[in-house]
Design an enzyme around this catalytic site. Sequence first.
Site, PDB file in Angstrom:
ATOM      1  N   HIS A   1      -2.071  -1.633 -13.756  1.00  0.00           N
ATOM      2  CA  HIS A   1      -1.040  -0.690 -13.294  1.00  0.00           C
ATOM      3  C   HIS A   1       0.181  -0.636 -14.220  1.00  0.00           C
ATOM      4  CE1 HIS A   1      -3.494  -0.500  -9.818  1.00  0.00           C
ATOM      5  NE2 HIS A   1      -3.109  -1.635  -9.293  1.00  0.00           N
TER       6      HIS A   1
ATOM      7  N   LYS B   1       0.061   9.126  -8.528  1.00  0.00           N
ATOM      8  CA  LYS B   1       1.340   9.321  -7.853  1.00  0.00           C
ATOM      9  C   LYS B   1       2.060  10.549  -8.401  1.00  0.00           C
ATOM     10  CE  LYS B   1       2.073   4.562  -6.446  1.00  0.00           C
ATOM     11  NZ  LYS B   1       2.191   4.781  -5.007  1.00  0.00           N
TER      12      LYS B   1
ATOM     13  N   GLU C   1       6.538  -6.443  -4.741  1.00  0.00           N
ATOM     14  CA  GLU C   1       5.956  -6.397  -3.398  1.00  0.00           C
ATOM     15  C   GLU C   1       6.694  -7.401  -2.529  1.00  0.00           C
ATOM     16  OE1 GLU C   1       1.406  -5.819  -3.433  1.00  0.00           O
ATOM     17  OE2 GLU C   1       1.869  -6.992  -5.214  1.00  0.00           O
TER      18      GLU C   1
ATOM     19  N   ARG D   1     -24.117  -1.173   3.958  1.00  0.00           N
ATOM     20  CA  ARG D   1     -25.201  -2.082   4.336  1.00  0.00           C
ATOM     21  C   ARG D   1     -25.433  -2.087   5.843  1.00  0.00           C
ATOM     22  NH1 ARG D   1     -23.585  -7.758   2.140  1.00  0.00           N
ATOM     23  NH2 ARG D   1     -21.874  -7.032   3.438  1.00  0.00           N
TER      24      ARG D   1
ATOM     25  N   LYS E   1     -10.821  -0.636  -8.887  1.00  0.00           N
ATOM     26  CA  LYS E   1     -10.396  -1.880  -9.525  1.00  0.00           C
ATOM     27  C   LYS E   1     -10.888  -3.047  -8.682  1.00  0.00           C
ATOM     28  CE  LYS E   1      -6.086  -3.812  -8.053  1.00  0.00           C
ATOM     29  NZ  LYS E   1      -4.688  -4.045  -8.167  1.00  0.00           N
TER      30      LYS E   1
ATOM     31  N   ASP F   1      -4.193  -8.841 -11.864  1.00  0.00           N
ATOM     32  CA  ASP F   1      -4.190  -7.952 -10.711  1.00  0.00           C
ATOM     33  C   ASP F   1      -3.269  -6.747 -10.913  1.00  0.00           C
ATOM     34  OD1 ASP F   1      -5.119  -7.482  -8.013  1.00  0.00           O
ATOM     35  OD2 ASP F   1      -3.080  -7.900  -7.332  1.00  0.00           O
TER      36      ASP F   1
ATOM     37  N   LYS G   1       4.891 -10.922  -6.068  1.00  0.00           N
ATOM     38  CA  LYS G   1       4.724 -10.880  -4.614  1.00  0.00           C
ATOM     39  C   LYS G   1       5.859 -11.650  -3.962  1.00  0.00           C
ATOM     40  CE  LYS G   1      -0.127 -10.021  -4.377  1.00  0.00           C
ATOM     41  NZ  LYS G   1       0.043  -8.723  -3.728  1.00  0.00           N
TER      42      LYS G   1
END
Length: 483
Positions: free
Chosen positions: A240, A182, A216, A51, A148, A235, A331
């Site tokens: 995944h 991967k 994570e 944009r 995603k 998520d 997380k």
Amino acid sequence: MVARVIPVSPFDLVIFGATGDLARRKILPGLFHRFRVGQMPEDAAIIGAARSQMDSGEFRALVGAALEEFVAEPDRTPETIAAFLSRLTYVHVDAKGDAGWDELGAALRADTTRAFYLSVSPSLFGSISKQLSTRGIATAESRIVVEKPFGHDLETAKALNADLLQAFDETQIYRIDHYLGKETVQNLMALRFANSLFEPLWNSTHIDHVQITVAESIGVQGRGEYYDQSGAMRDMVQNHLMQLLCLIAMEPPSRFEPNAVRDEKVKVIEALETVAPENIVRGQYRAWNGKNDYRGDAGNPASRTESFVAMKLAVANWRWAGTPFYLRTGKRLRARASEIAVVFRDPPHMIFPKMEGRKGNALVIRLQPDEGITLRTTIKEPGPGGMRLTEVAMDMTFADALGSDLHSQDAYERLIMDVIRGDQTLFMRGDEVEAAWAWADPIIAAWEDGNQQPAAYDSGGSGPEEALMLMHQDGRRWRAIGA
Ligand code: NAP
């Protein structure tokens, strides 16, 4: 051994959202690496579209700065960066309006492979694909790549699929899940299906259980608003972890060919048994050791969104009846560490007396931080002193034998080159994504209906106590995160 690089055919790649975070951090550095090693042919062209009003010179300056930030020093020289940037042009395009589309159409060459990478919000997928199709910019051979999140639930995923299918055929659509790009994930398929050693053992007679961990260490800061609407289930698990589960559990496809592989993956999702509430643990990180809590990071003091999920799944088919699959992701855990561990059963009869503490065979596929595959094996401890046994991890990736440069390729680089080659094997098909949502939706709905509070866990730890219990009650234990 030096990595073999086979150049792809010439292409015009249009990156919608080329000024955005993902393009600057992953897509453009990935393309730079493919250029640097000689996989991008001389006449490949990359067209940035977004944009912002800027000319091609300004766009090149923006990409040059991104390469300096995201490509490690030994991999870049001013000359290679300049040569790469000379392939780049920019067109200002408004996905929601009329600006820029004619210029974009004019920038593309006839008889050259066209690929359109939508690195933009999914809310723009419909309008961009419609413009590309109605204006004749996309041809019947063009490819479209989408990022995603692919939907928020089954209904929205179906709507996105319908939007894309109005303009493109399924054979032209590449839904990215970068875990599939991967090296070790593909090596897992090679180990399973190119050797006769593992497949006879790949069933519930010989495999005690499978653990999939995607941990994570970071929290949700910076993405809090998005994440709070999503949570770990949407998520990470629906996409995944589900993909990894499919690759472990699927039947051998008849050919290594996109639809043959994806047919087998869909069957795994469809074979998943309904998960009983006691086999799922949701968690949310709390403040610990100077780190914020989830609610502070997400900017929502009353949030019930999970930043952690652990679950025990059953794949109801002949191969897997009796072998549970334990999944966990979260997380702010103790380390950034992702792996799949296939844990084998103990020998049926033990002839060695001193086997206490022995952990048994396990094939461990490590996805990050250092990709690799090891096979935990029991051997005799070398030297005199009788028959003492010890465990060693055999390296199944053979990095030393094959050369470490083979392992440096990022998932995005590989997947973008697969798009140009027209190979959909490592991309999700529409029905696969919908099947995964059809499985996830009732679980999420039950949480929402029950107003369920996630269990608290300390930042920097291993997740909630309840997640450890999920395995302990079965007489098993999770592998240490980041061990
Ligand atoms: P971002 O930084 O917000 O960038 C969005 C891009 O979209 C910008 O280039 C923006 O252009 C462009 N854009 C917005 N509205 C537009 C319009 N009307 N017409 C044309 N271009 C428009 O987002 P991102 O983090 O790069 O993420 C892009 C997509 O990838 C999202 O779907 C995201 O969920 C997904 N994704 C991102 C990551 C990641 O690590 N960032 C990881 C996985 C998936 P201007 O800046 O010029 O306005």
